[in-house]
Enzyme design. Structure first.
Site, PDB file in Angstrom:
ATOM      1  N   GLU A   2       6.323 -54.875 -86.762  1.00  0.00           N
ATOM      2  CA  GLU A   2       6.762 -54.847 -85.367  1.00  0.00           C
ATOM      3  C   GLU A   2       7.738 -55.995 -85.111  1.00  0.00           C
ATOM      4  O   GLU A   2       8.770 -55.810 -84.463  1.00  0.00           O
ATOM      5  CB  GLU A   2       5.559 -54.966 -84.431  1.00  0.00           C
ATOM      6  CG  GLU A   2       4.619 -53.781 -84.441  1.00  0.00           C
ATOM      7  CD  GLU A   2       5.199 -52.546 -83.769  1.00  0.00           C
ATOM      8  OE1 GLU A   2       5.885 -52.698 -82.742  1.00  0.00           O
ATOM      9  OE2 GLU A   2       4.982 -51.442 -84.296  1.00  0.00           O
ATOM     10  N   HIS A   4       0.868 -62.064 -95.531  1.00  0.00           N
ATOM     11  CA  HIS A   4       0.057 -62.883 -94.640  1.00  0.00           C
ATOM     12  C   HIS A   4      -1.154 -63.414 -95.384  1.00  0.00           C
ATOM     13  O   HIS A   4      -1.521 -62.933 -96.452  1.00  0.00           O
ATOM     14  CB  HIS A   4      -0.445 -62.050 -93.446  1.00  0.00           C
ATOM     15  CG  HIS A   4       0.648 -61.375 -92.698  1.00  0.00           C
ATOM     16  ND1 HIS A   4       0.455 -60.239 -91.965  1.00  0.00           N
ATOM     17  CD2 HIS A   4       1.968 -61.689 -92.584  1.00  0.00           C
ATOM     18  CE1 HIS A   4       1.601 -59.867 -91.421  1.00  0.00           C
ATOM     19  NE2 HIS A   4       2.525 -60.727 -91.780  1.00  0.00           N
ATOM     20  N   TYR A  13      -1.760 -66.364 -88.349  1.00  0.00           N
ATOM     21  CA  TYR A  13      -1.392 -65.086 -87.737  1.00  0.00           C
ATOM     22  C   TYR A  13      -2.576 -64.124 -87.754  1.00  0.00           C
ATOM     23  O   TYR A  13      -3.284 -64.019 -88.753  1.00  0.00           O
ATOM     24  CB  TYR A  13      -0.192 -64.469 -88.469  1.00  0.00           C
ATOM     25  CG  TYR A  13       0.399 -63.299 -87.727  1.00  0.00           C
ATOM     26  CD1 TYR A  13       0.826 -63.442 -86.407  1.00  0.00           C
ATOM     27  CD2 TYR A  13       0.515 -62.053 -88.326  1.00  0.00           C
ATOM     28  CE1 TYR A  13       1.362 -62.375 -85.706  1.00  0.00           C
ATOM     29  CE2 TYR A  13       1.060 -60.979 -87.641  1.00  0.00           C
ATOM     30  CZ  TYR A  13       1.475 -61.142 -86.335  1.00  0.00           C
ATOM     31  OH  TYR A  13       1.994 -60.079 -85.638  1.00  0.00           O
ATOM     32  N   GLU A  62       8.775 -64.048 -79.663  1.00  0.00           N
ATOM     33  CA  GLU A  62       8.345 -62.933 -78.814  1.00  0.00           C
ATOM     34  C   GLU A  62       7.674 -63.408 -77.525  1.00  0.00           C
ATOM     35  O   GLU A  62       7.970 -62.937 -76.439  1.00  0.00           O
ATOM     36  CB  GLU A  62       7.365 -62.025 -79.581  1.00  0.00           C
ATOM     37  CG  GLU A  62       8.020 -61.174 -80.636  1.00  0.00           C
ATOM     38  CD  GLU A  62       7.023 -60.271 -81.333  1.00  0.00           C
ATOM     39  OE1 GLU A  62       6.172 -59.675 -80.648  1.00  0.00           O
ATOM     40  OE2 GLU A  62       7.079 -60.170 -82.581  1.00  0.00           O
TER      41      GLU A  62
END
Length: 696
Positions: free
Chosen positions: A86, A346, A300, A9
């Site tokens: 997302e 996560h 993350y 991204e």
């Protein structure tokens, strides 16, 4: 030679990831989302199962052309967008544009941008998870239906430029409800009584608080009740009736989630949620470390989980054993149970290596990057350490029929507190309170009785930290939504900040009341939280997204039709100021603009006079005969400058005070840091400075 294309991204990741892969890999970035619903229309076919009409985002044409060109010459394409809903949706959009079958093993993800994590991910590609894509799509469609259906109604009935949103409207509702609580609050009187008692043997004074009697706690609610108690205590002996010694353990905090990181960064560092996320993203994507190149420093940053991988726990264990010793490592490291619906794929937010101590890489980090990294690193290491242990003692002291209590504690073993304590902890909580050795039956000498009158106070308004906390506790939104939500409600003028607290504006009250009366579900906390659960169920494959949207939209659309017919035009009169327009003589009114409030002439458009709102400090400028006034930057940060600007360019971020410098008799400036207040002289030739522990 075979080549592969890895698509991420952020362009900041490209440099970091290229370093970890061989020359056979190309790395390119999408620069965020590439397709979305059109801004100029609803973009959802409500009559055809709510089918979204996606278009290429304006300005992304060149990016897509480049990706298509690079993809043509590659044997394999890996979609390495962020490891969340997302990111999954962006990968799905990429698969559509690049002609990749989403069922192919084209998707890779990594929780941290390190060499081992990236190379491991390349070896384990998977297909695109359509349940996660559907959950993101459902959220996007829901938010579009709410925003694009209610916002035009607000424009028509209230004023242009307003907006409603599934999460933002509930956030404003919470602030509105708190203001209502404050207004309805009735202050009550109460009294405390403190006894200063002398132990003749040790010559130490013991602070004992009035409790009641041996049967119950007694509250003192008036001066009359206090006077009666003081009279009853006259001539009484203060005797030690009971001594209880014990041990108290204080467990280490869990690793950060996104929400707890935002809260702690606000409390400890004074960072807004937006600033925290910007800096955390930089730490995740990669920092150029001297001698090592660009590496990701933290895992993350968008997560609801506190779970840690076995590798991360072993890394922390080895570090703690080597640096602090075996007694500090927590052998029975129990993680908190988490709801299965949280983003538990996560981990909690942690450093990518325990051995990347903040001090060792400080020179490679910007000041604010260092502060946040230091916070994350300390919290992670502390989470794997032993509890702190306190020795406690509680002493009951009788005086006639009444009971006083004295409590003391000392830290026997610091445990995790050697590294970290949470920002919400007061200094007094961790301070040793040492009581002398006493025996039951011992009589203490009364030195003084200190009665104090108090009044109950209304609940505090929300700060960024406490608003984020309540949104998380009530299940409103997701970690990634908190920062943009807060930015939106401030930008729309629904709330303003008074120092650090959110205050509802007249506009915010008007819009919230309108929504409560006509769209009760949209601003209903429980309804919105249940909608989040439905989105989680979609991500888990337990519900279909179209059914969830239909169940919401059918009743919502009926309410919308009724509201269109029944709501009349709502006028919000401008607040009139005392300042007169120098051009037409009318009193200027307060208006809300992009950068906050300003003064404007009500004679618009005939008279277009506008003025910034300035705050007089009463302090003279040290460079000329002007006065220092409070102003705001375009980003809303407050500063103080000379009223004679631009002739005089004196400015300061520090707050001018009426206090006088003892050295040169100039005014003092007040500067706030996280732990203390600093008073310093406004005269640049005077070096007077006074540091105070608490903010004044």
């Amino acid at each position: 030679m075979k080549t592969s294309l890895v698509i991420v991204e952020s362009p900041a990741k490209v440099k970091t990831i290229k370093k970890f892969l061989s020359s056979g890999y190309k790395v390119e970035a999408t620069m965020g989302h590439i397709r979305d619903l059109p801004k100029s229309q609803l973009g959802i076919d409500v009559d055809n199962d709510f089918e979204p009409k996606y278009i290429t985002i304006r300005g992304k044409g060149q990016t897509l052309d480049k990706l298509k060109k690079e993809a043509k010459g590659c044997d394999k394409i890996y979609l390495a967008t962020d490891p969340d809903r997302e990111g999954e949706a962006i990968s799905w959009h990429l698969s559509k544009i690049l002609g990749i079958n989403p069922k192919e093993n084209c998707r890779i993800e990594f929780n941290e941008i390190t060499k081992s994590a990236v190379q491991s991910a390349i070896k384990k590609p998977r297909s695109i998870n359509m349940d996660l894509v559907d959950a993101q799509q459902a959220r996007r469609v829901l938010d579009r239906l709410v925003g694009y259906k209610i916002s035009p109604l607000l424009w028509k009935k209230v004023k242009k430029g307003l907006s409603a949103g599934r999460v933002q409207s509930v956030a404003v509702r919470l602030i509105y409800d708190r203001e209502e609580e404050i207004r309805a609050f009735i202050t009550k009187e109460y009294w405390n009584l403190n006894a200063k008692l002398l132990d003749n043997k040790s010559k130490k004074i013991i602070d004992a608080k009035f409790y009641g009697n041996s049967e119950r706690k007694i509250e003192i609610n008036s001066e009359t009740e206090m006077e009666k108690l003081l009279k009853d205590l006259e001539g009484k002996d203060y005797k030690v009736s009971k001594i209880k010694k014990g041990e108290k353990k204080r467990n280490a905090p869990l690793p950060f989630t996104t929400s707890s990181m935002q809260q702690e960064a606000y409390r400890r560092l004074g960072f807004s949620t937006k600033k925290t996320m910007i800096i955390a993203q930089q730490l995740y994507e990669g920092i150029d470390i001297k001698g090592e190149g660009t590496i990701g420093l933290v895992s993350y940053i968008r997560t609801d989980s506190t779970r840690l991988s076995e590798e991360a726990k072993k890394d922390a264990k080895d570090f703690i054993l080597g640096k602090y010793g075996e007694q500090y490592y927590r052998k029975n490291n129990v993680q908190a149970k988490s709801d299965k619906k949280v983003q538990d794929a996560h981990e909690g937010i942690r450093p990518t290596s325990a051995y990347k101590e903040p001090q060792l890489i400080k020179d490679s980090l910007e000041k604010d990057q260092y502060k946040l990294y230091n916070l994350i690193w300390n919290r992670f290491i502390a989470s794997q350490m032993e509890p702190a242990v306190y020795d406690t003692v509680t002493i009951d002291i009788t005086a006639g029929d009444y009971l006083f209590k004295a409590a003391g504690s000392t830290i026997r073993f610091s445990g995790f507190m050697l590294v970290y304590t949470e920002g919400k902890d007061s200094k007094e909580e961790d301070k040793d309170v040492i009581l002398p050795e006493l025996s039951e039956g011992k009589v203490l000498k009364l030195k003084k009785l200190e009665p104090k009158q108090h009044f109950t106070e209304p609940p505090l308004r929300y700060t960024e930290a406490t608003l984020v906390k309540v949104l998380e506790e009530k299940g409103i939104g997701r970690p990634s939504t908190y920062a943009p939500t807060i930015s939106t409600i401030l930008a729309r003028g629904y709330v303003v900040k008074d120092k650090k607290f959110f205050v509802i504006t007249e506009l915010g009250e008007t819009v919230t009341k309108l929504l409560i009366e006509n769209f009760k579900d949209i601003v209903n906390v429980e309804f919105t939280a249940n909608m989040e659960k439905d989105l989680d169920n979609i991500a888990e494959g337990e519900q279909k997204w179209i059914g969830v949207i239909r169940d919401f939209y059918v009743p919502f659309n009926k309410v919308l039709e009724i509201a269109e017919e029944t709501i009349g035009k709502i006028e919000i009169p401008d607040e009139v100021s005392d300042e007169v327009c120098e051009f037409c003589g009318k009193n200027l009114v307060f208006k809300m603009g992009r950068y906050g409030k300003f003064l404007a002439c009500p004679g618009f458009p005939e008279c277009r006079n506008t003025k910034p709102i300035v705050e007089s400090t009463g302090v003279g400028c040290p460079k000329c005969d002007g006065q220092l006034i409070g102003r705001k930057t375009k980003k809303g940060r407050k500063f103080f400058g000379c009223s004679n600007y631009p002739k005089c360019d004196f400015t300061t971020w520090d707050e001018p005070t009426m206090e006088i410098c003892p050295n040169c008799k100039s005014n003092l400036l007040k500067k706030f840091s996280n732990k203390q207040t600093i008073l310093k002289c406004i005269n640049e030739n005077c070096d007077y400075e006074n540091k105070i522990d608490k903010k004044v």
